[in-house]
Design an enzyme around this catalytic site. Structure first.
Site, PDB file in Angstrom:
ATOM      1  NE  ARG A   9      68.842  36.869 120.567  1.00  0.00           N
ATOM      2  CZ  ARG A   9      69.491  37.859 120.005  1.00  0.00           C
ATOM      3  NH1 ARG A   9      70.198  38.686 120.746  1.00  0.00           N
ATOM      4  NH2 ARG A   9      69.439  38.039 118.701  1.00  0.00           N
ATOM      5  CB  CYS A  10      72.648  29.823 121.838  1.00  0.00           C
ATOM      6  SG  CYS A  10      73.775  28.525 121.272  1.00  0.00           S
ATOM      7  CB  SER A  11      69.931  26.669 117.731  1.00  0.00           C
ATOM      8  OG  SER A  11      71.219  26.539 117.172  1.00  0.00           O
TER       9      SER A  11
END
Length: 119
Positions: A9-11
């Site tokens: 979920r972390c870019s």
């Protein structure tokens, strides 16, 4: 073997995986992706990882997470063991991504920092 402690979920974590696959891993080394939110690290694993990073345990904490404030982790009187226990119990507190290669590790923020593992 290259290991990535990853949060999909972390870019920044996604960017690091992409950079690794397309730019840095030219030798096509095996890559192990560990979604640490699903597979939390033990205190012992965190200590080993931190020694490879070569930084303080505080440097591996995400101080922007709600759990950081809720647990009072800004308290300078907390021991390293207490901080490791907090990360083990609340893995969302761990910086991401962390990439490990040949006994060295970097926090991939920004993702280009992982280049250091291939120099």
């Amino acid at each position: 073997m290259i290991t990535i402690y990853h949060n999909p979920r972390c870019s920044k974590s996604r960017d690091a995986c992409e950079l690794l696959a397309k730019t840095y891993n030219v030798a096509n080394e095996p890559v192990q992706i560990i979604e640490y939110l699903k597979q939390p690290l033990s205190v012992a694993q965190l200590k080993t990882l931190n020694s490879m990073l070569g930084c303080s345990v505080r440097d591996t904490l995400r101080d922007t997470e709600a759990a950081y404030e809720e647990l009072g982790l800004s308290n300078p009187g907390l021991s390293d063991d207490q901080l490791y226990e907090a990360i083990a119990t609340h893995p969302v507190l761990m910086q991401r991504p962390i990439v490990v290669r040949e006994g060295r590790a970097v926090i991939g923020r920004p993702p280009e920092r992982i280049k250091a593992l291939f120099a």
